[in-house]
Motif scaffolding. Sequence first.
Motif, short mmCIF file in Angstrom:
data_model
loop_
_atom_site.label_atom_id
_atom_site.label_comp_id
_atom_site.label_asym_id
_atom_site.label_seq_id
_atom_site.Cartn_x
_atom_site.Cartn_y
_atom_site.Cartn_z
N LEU A 128 3.71 0.57 0.46
CA LEU A 128 3.73 0.19 1.87
C LEU A 128 2.39 0.39 2.58
O LEU A 128 2.21 -0.07 3.71
CB LEU A 128 4.80 1.00 2.62
CG LEU A 128 6.22 0.89 2.06
CD1 LEU A 128 7.17 1.82 2.83
CD2 LEU A 128 6.71 -0.55 2.14
N GLY A 129 1.45 1.08 1.92
CA GLY A 129 0.16 1.37 2.54
C GLY A 129 0.04 2.85 2.84
O GLY A 129 0.89 3.43 3.52
N HIS A 130 -1.02 3.48 2.31
CA HIS A 130 -1.15 4.93 2.45
C HIS A 130 -1.32 5.36 3.90
O HIS A 130 -0.73 6.35 4.34
CB HIS A 130 -2.34 5.42 1.61
CG HIS A 130 -2.18 5.16 0.15
ND1 HIS A 130 -1.19 5.75 -0.60
CD2 HIS A 130 -2.86 4.34 -0.70
CE1 HIS A 130 -1.28 5.33 -1.87
NE2 HIS A 130 -2.28 4.47 -1.94
N GLY A 131 -2.13 4.63 4.66
CA GLY A 131 -2.31 4.98 6.06
C GLY A 131 -1.02 4.85 6.86
O GLY A 131 -0.68 5.71 7.68
N ARG A 132 -0.28 3.77 6.59
CA ARG A 132 0.96 3.53 7.33
C ARG A 132 2.00 4.60 7.02
O ARG A 132 2.67 5.12 7.92
CB ARG A 132 1.50 2.13 6.96
CG ARG A 132 2.74 1.75 7.74
CD ARG A 132 3.20 0.34 7.38
NE ARG A 132 2.29 -0.66 7.93
CZ ARG A 132 1.55 -1.49 7.20
NH1 ARG A 132 1.61 -1.42 5.87
NH2 ARG A 132 0.76 -2.38 7.75
N VAL A 133 2.16 4.95 5.73
CA VAL A 133 3.15 5.96 5.36
C VAL A 133 2.71 7.34 5.86
O VAL A 133 3.55 8.14 6.28
CB VAL A 133 3.36 5.97 3.83
CG1 VAL A 133 4.27 7.12 3.40
CG2 VAL A 133 3.97 4.63 3.39
#
Length: 450
Positions: free
Chosen positions: A54-59
């Motif tokens: 899902l995306g490291h920054g988003r999670v």
Amino acid sequence: MFMAALDVFIVNVAAPTIGSELHSSGADLQLVIAGYAITYAVLLVTGARLGDRLGHGRVHLAGLALFTAASLACGLAQGPAQLIVFRLVQGAGSALMIPQVLSLIQRTFTGEARARALGAYSAVLAVGAAAGQVAGGVLVSADLFGTGWRPVFLVNVPVGAVLLVVGRRVLPLGRADGEERNRPLDLPGLVLLAAAVSLLTVPLVLGQEEDWPAWSWLSLAASLVLFALFCGHESRLARHGGAPLIALRVLRHPGIGLAVLRILAVMSVNAGFLFALTLHVQGGLGYSALRAGLGFAPTAAVFGAVSLTWRRWPASWQRRLAPAGFALTALSVAVVGHAFHDGGDGGAVLYAGCTGVGAGLALAFSPTLTGALATVRPQDAADASGLLATVTQLGQLIGVASFGTLFLNRLESLGVPGPYTSAEAFSACAWALAGTAVAGAVSGLVLRRR
């Protein structure tokens, strides 16, 4: 990262106040302290894999939001049951946000810049553990606006709110590229690993409080069976071209095996030392929460300073830093144990020993972590992050459970609690901690691949 590490330990010195104000039982307090660590450890690998998809920054930001909201709920809890539930949720938030830190470092930095970032990571991780004891003592003793223990949780709320705003501006929010983005989630592997870690951690954190009943030993035995099933499942999945939860190439990466062993030893000694020392100075010597917390300041300060500066030391020293750090830790822990031998407060010898412990653990941990991750490929970042973050958390749990049990059992066998009997119990614990550090020092002789 600092908030999550802090929260593993900040509740320790606040526990007596929580117990008296919420009329909590010993088991309730154990779950308040341990509930966070249980969900944190169980869900770490899951959090790492979700970051890949899902995306490291988003999670990371999603985990931060959950952690912040749970901190607010903990601070407003009206009873022990509510506080236990919210602590479990708080641990889940940490499990989402923390693996992304290492993954973002791996994907954002290369070469010397990555090594510097990993040095900062190491410093923040272990300084947070010691600083948790300090911050807990300061906040409880301050009794801000008559709120007692509640600021140990509420302090996270304004910090988390600011980080959510800043994080949306500075963190990459996109998903991973290529095959990692489309890599299927290994649900059977997730279930097996979560069950195995749960069966391991629950008896470790509750066994002493419950006097090690039969279910705790059965749970530990079952965890070994499930870990074996997990390893077999992952191997079969990899052989048939599937996407295992932890890529086998990460486990075969040079240095990962030794790093896992050393990180387990470092975090076990770190957590066991802090926990046993807290039990002695608050229970045996009758220190206030503030005095007990401030006693850990040298360990935290030196750990941070060494973690941030060791790479500037001569290159010829680098390979020897981890064994030397373990040796210094063993010596310093023994010094601290001896400082209390007469039932006194240890004086200057205590602070010298705590300073040595901080320096030794930093030298053992930071070069080990940096060396293991500096050459890991970006596409393996989530696997390596989840693995080492889980090992770090399990090391802390094992340290608290094993050395805490040793201290309490020794104290009980000595008779009436007091400064002298507590000092004897801590001395026995200190020798065991020193022995574990020595094992860490010689581990490189057994596992030579780095």
